[in-house]
Write an enzyme that holds these catalytic residues in place. Structure first.
Site, PDB file in Angstrom:
ATOM      1  N   ARG A  26       0.831  -1.211   0.000  1.00 14.43           N
ATOM      2  CA  ARG A  26       0.000   0.000   0.000  1.00 14.43           C
ATOM      3  C   ARG A  26       0.865   1.261   0.000  1.00 14.43           C
ATOM      4  NH1 ARG A  26      -5.456  -1.710   1.567  1.00 14.43           N
ATOM      5  NH2 ARG A  26      -6.053   0.453   1.669  1.00 14.43           N
ATOM      6  N   ARG A  30      -3.420   7.135   0.916  1.00 15.28           N
ATOM      7  CA  ARG A  30      -3.848   8.349   1.623  1.00 15.28           C
ATOM      8  C   ARG A  30      -2.812   9.008   2.512  1.00 15.28           C
ATOM      9  NH1 ARG A  30      -9.108   5.384   3.660  1.00 15.28           N
ATOM     10  NH2 ARG A  30      -7.484   3.815   3.585  1.00 15.28           N
ATOM     11  N   ARG A  39      -6.897  12.188  -5.638  1.00 13.75           N
ATOM     12  CA  ARG A  39      -8.088  11.427  -5.281  1.00 13.75           C
ATOM     13  C   ARG A  39      -9.313  12.344  -5.213  1.00 13.75           C
ATOM     14  NH1 ARG A  39     -11.806   8.914  -3.874  1.00 13.75           N
ATOM     15  NH2 ARG A  39     -12.024   7.325  -2.262  1.00 13.75           N
ATOM     16  N   ASP A  76      -6.951  -2.541  -7.014  1.00 11.84           N
ATOM     17  CA  ASP A  76      -7.478  -3.118  -5.784  1.00 11.84           C
ATOM     18  C   ASP A  76      -7.796  -4.585  -6.015  1.00 11.84           C
ATOM     19  OD1 ASP A  76      -8.461  -2.079  -2.970  1.00 11.84           O
ATOM     20  OD2 ASP A  76      -9.838  -3.643  -3.620  1.00 11.84           O
ATOM     21  N   TYR A 152     -14.954 -11.150   0.682  1.00  7.02           N
ATOM     22  CA  TYR A 152     -15.614  -9.870   0.371  1.00  7.02           C
ATOM     23  C   TYR A 152     -16.844 -10.090  -0.498  1.00  7.02           C
ATOM     24  CZ  TYR A 152     -11.700  -7.310   2.387  1.00  7.02           C
ATOM     25  OH  TYR A 152     -10.782  -6.804   3.249  1.00  7.02           O
TER      26      TYR A 152
HETATM   27  O1  CP3 Z   1      -0.010  -1.472  -2.498  1.00 13.10           O
HETATM   28  C1  CP3 Z   1      -0.401  -0.532  -3.243  1.00 13.10           C
HETATM   29  O2  CP3 Z   1      -0.027   0.651  -3.106  1.00 13.10           O
HETATM   30  C2  CP3 Z   1      -1.319  -0.870  -4.424  1.00 13.10           C
HETATM   31  C3  CP3 Z   1      -2.687  -0.607  -4.230  1.00 13.10           C
HETATM   32  C4  CP3 Z   1      -3.579  -1.507  -3.374  1.00 13.10           C
HETATM   33  C5  CP3 Z   1      -4.798  -1.015  -2.830  1.00 13.10           C
HETATM   34  N1  CP3 Z   1      -5.449  -2.051  -2.226  1.00 13.10           N
HETATM   35  C6  CP3 Z   1      -5.273   0.370  -2.933  1.00 13.10           C
HETATM   36  C7  CP3 Z   1      -6.366   0.828  -2.046  1.00 13.10           C
HETATM   37  C8  CP3 Z   1      -3.487  -2.855  -3.034  1.00 13.10           C
HETATM   38  C9  CP3 Z   1      -2.366  -3.843  -3.320  1.00 13.10           C
HETATM   39  C10 CP3 Z   1      -4.673  -3.198  -2.332  1.00 13.10           C
HETATM   40  C11 CP3 Z   1      -4.971  -4.555  -1.838  1.00 13.10           C
HETATM   41  C12 CP3 Z   1      -6.163  -4.765  -1.018  1.00 13.10           C
HETATM   42  N2  CP3 Z   1      -7.396  -4.184  -1.139  1.00 13.10           N
HETATM   43  C13 CP3 Z   1      -6.249  -5.744  -0.008  1.00 13.10           C
HETATM   44  C14 CP3 Z   1      -5.145  -6.713   0.364  1.00 13.10           C
HETATM   45  C15 CP3 Z   1      -4.068  -6.083   1.148  1.00 13.10           C
HETATM   46  C16 CP3 Z   1      -4.421  -5.690   2.534  1.00 13.10           C
HETATM   47  O3  CP3 Z   1      -4.281  -4.507   2.865  1.00 13.10           O
HETATM   48  O4  CP3 Z   1      -4.803  -6.591   3.329  1.00 13.10           O
HETATM   49  C17 CP3 Z   1      -7.543  -5.698   0.527  1.00 13.10           C
HETATM   50  C18 CP3 Z   1      -8.083  -6.549   1.654  1.00 13.10           C
HETATM   51  C19 CP3 Z   1      -8.278  -4.717  -0.211  1.00 13.10           C
HETATM   52  C20 CP3 Z   1      -9.722  -4.362  -0.075  1.00 13.10           C
HETATM   53  C21 CP3 Z   1      -9.907  -2.953   0.288  1.00 13.10           C
HETATM   54  N3  CP3 Z   1      -9.629  -1.887  -0.552  1.00 13.10           N
HETATM   55  C22 CP3 Z   1     -10.422  -2.435   1.498  1.00 13.10           C
HETATM   56  C23 CP3 Z   1     -10.818  -3.267   2.689  1.00 13.10           C
HETATM   57  C24 CP3 Z   1     -10.437  -1.058   1.352  1.00 13.10           C
HETATM   58  C25 CP3 Z   1     -11.004  -0.072   2.343  1.00 13.10           C
HETATM   59  C26 CP3 Z   1     -10.072   0.159   3.480  1.00 13.10           C
HETATM   60  C27 CP3 Z   1      -9.167   1.324   3.172  1.00 13.10           C
HETATM   61  O5  CP3 Z   1      -7.958   1.180   3.345  1.00 13.10           O
HETATM   62  O6  CP3 Z   1      -9.720   2.352   2.800  1.00 13.10           O
HETATM   63  C28 CP3 Z   1      -9.899  -0.727   0.091  1.00 13.10           C
HETATM   64  C29 CP3 Z   1      -9.710   0.626  -0.477  1.00 13.10           C
HETATM   65  C30 CP3 Z   1      -8.329   0.974  -0.963  1.00 13.10           C
HETATM   66  N4  CP3 Z   1      -7.533   0.171  -1.729  1.00 13.10           N
HETATM   67  C31 CP3 Z   1      -7.672   2.227  -0.785  1.00 13.10           C
HETATM   68  C32 CP3 Z   1      -6.441   2.147  -1.470  1.00 13.10           C
HETATM   69  C33 CP3 Z   1      -5.404   3.220  -1.623  1.00 13.10           C
HETATM   70  C34 CP3 Z   1      -8.246   3.422  -0.072  1.00 13.10           C
HETATM   71  C35 CP3 Z   1      -9.254   4.061  -0.962  1.00 13.10           C
HETATM   72  C36 CP3 Z   1      -9.294   5.566  -0.851  1.00 13.10           C
HETATM   73  O7  CP3 Z   1      -8.356   6.244  -1.319  1.00 13.10           O
HETATM   74  O8  CP3 Z   1     -10.298   6.073  -0.343  1.00 13.10           O
END
Ligand code: CP3
Length: 346
Positions: A26, A30, A39, A76, A152
């Site tokens: 990640r 943010r 964003r 994602d 999910y």
């Molecule tokens: O690593 C990176 O920088 C690449 C981008 C990436 C995102 N999500 C961007 C994201 C990757 C590799 C993921 C994987 C992901 N997504 C996982 C597995 C890794 C982990 O953290 O366990 C999971 C479970 C998800 C599902 C997911 N996506 C959730 C539960 C959420 C909401 C929680 C949160 O952090 O907001 C997301 C949204 C998400 N995915 C964001 C980002 C940058 C935040 C969205 C925003 O900007 O509002």
């Protein structure tokens, strides 16, 4: 620089260099003001993932600041359910929201037909990144692992106890196997298209592996991972796969012995000294700084980074976190981490 000389690819092939490569799960997101700005201008999070110009820009943001050795495609794990035709949305403050799949009959709503068309912007993002990254940086593609993604899809979003997904697993294992088989199929094809578009390494995120008991973890995490690795290797033998079965505990040993992956991503709970003895002789490892140590910074950041480098830096190793960066992380602490890893000598 020839592909074979990239530091991250060398580590994933089992080689040990003077210092380990690093990237952070990640690493785009943010905690970076430039991400928050883009964003705010782009609309929904899904739009951001499906707009190649914006997704390329966001992928590059952390590379410009910190010069990681790996750039992970910005997307994602829920792109696969989206590609299968499930409704996926990200709601402000609530996380992901999907039209929940109640049972095996609902699998009929999903379809592999049209999958690649629905996720085509992701492939375009990879293609553009392959041409835009500094030559020493490795482009990492990724997908969620079938169990984590299925959770999910079934729960309709994040879950604390996976009650619905588990009642399906234990109540209708044959029906659940059909969902997992579909996800193995879609995920393998999705990863291979990323490789065709220019991804040089792949990571499979099984963020919720640790929620399952041993037999279920073997059946629904290890077996599908093994099959995805097998399919990727059959079509793209040169592309290393990193598995991240978060929370797998002592079953990390089974992943090391059986899955056929190039590397294992260690969660924060895996003792680095244990991993050095039990896992690293078999494959490269990646991890596993506590993301909250990166929030704390200061002396504990220095000592924790050095402890992990000391335990694992002598073998094939990729420095990373034990889970994703959290939004409250000060970017200056990431700079310090980068400085510590880059300055470390074997
Ligand atoms: O690593 C990176 O920088 C690449 C981008 C990436 C995102 N999500 C961007 C994201 C990757 C590799 C993921 C994987 C992901 N997504 C996982 C597995 C890794 C982990 O953290 O366990 C999971 C479970 C998800 C599902 C997911 N996506 C959730 C539960 C959420 C909401 C929680 C949160 O952090 O907001 C997301 C949204 C998400 N995915 C964001 C980002 C940058 C935040 C969205 C925003 O900007 O509002």
């Amino acid at each position: 620089m020839a592909t074979k000389d990239k530091l991250l690819l060398r580590a994933l092939r089992g080689q040990t260099a003077t210092r380990p490569p690093f990237w952070l799960m990640r690493q785009a997101g943010r905690y970076l003001p430039e991400y928050r700005k883009l964003r705010a201008e782009t609309g929904s999070f899904l739009d951001l993932c499906l707009t190649p110009d914006a997704a390329v820009e966001v992928t590059l943001q952390p590379i410009r600041r910190f010069a990681m050795d790996g750039a992970i495609l910005f997307s994602d794990i829920l792109m696969v359910p989206h590609g299968l035709g499930q409704n996926v949305a990200f709601e402000e403050g609530r996380g992901p929201v999907l039209d929940a799949l109640p049972d095996a009959r609902a699998i009929a709503r999903l379809s592999l037909e049209g999958f690649h068309d629905r996720v085509a912007p992701v492939y375009e993002t990879v293609r553009r990144l392959a041409g835009a990254l500094p030559k020493e940086v490795t482009l990492i593609g990724f997908a969620g692992a079938p169990w984590t993604v299925a959770s999910y899809m079934i729960e309709g979003g994040s879950s604390r106890d996976f009650a619905l997904a588990k009642s399906w697993i234990y109540g209708d294992p044959d029906g659940f196997a059909r969902l997992i088989d579909l996800l193995v199929e879609a995920t393998s094809a999705y990863l291979l298209r990323q490789v065709e578009a220019g991804a040089e390494a792949l990571q499979l995120f099984d963020s919720w592996a640790g929620a399952l008991a041993e037999p279920a973890l073997r059946r629904w995490c290890l077996e599908p991972a093994k099959e995805i690795v097998r399919r990727v290797k059959a079509a793209a033998p040169h592309v290393p796969v990193i598995l991240f079965p978060r929370g797998a505990g002592v079953l990390y040993e089974a992943f090391a012995a059986e899955a056929g992956a190039a590397a294992l991503g260690l969660d924060t709970g895996v003792p680095a000294s244990w991993a050095a003895k039990q896992l690293q002789p078999h494959l490269a490892v990646q991890g596993n700084l506590d993301p909250m140590v990166l929030v704390a910074g200061g002396a504990v950041l220095d000592s924790e980074v050095r402890r992990i480098l000391g335990a694992l830096g002598g073998g094939p190793f990729v420095f990373n976190l034990g889970h994703g960066i959290v939004p409250q992380t000060p970017p200056d602490h990431v700079s310090r981490l980068a400085e510590l890893v880059r300055g470390w000598k074997n």
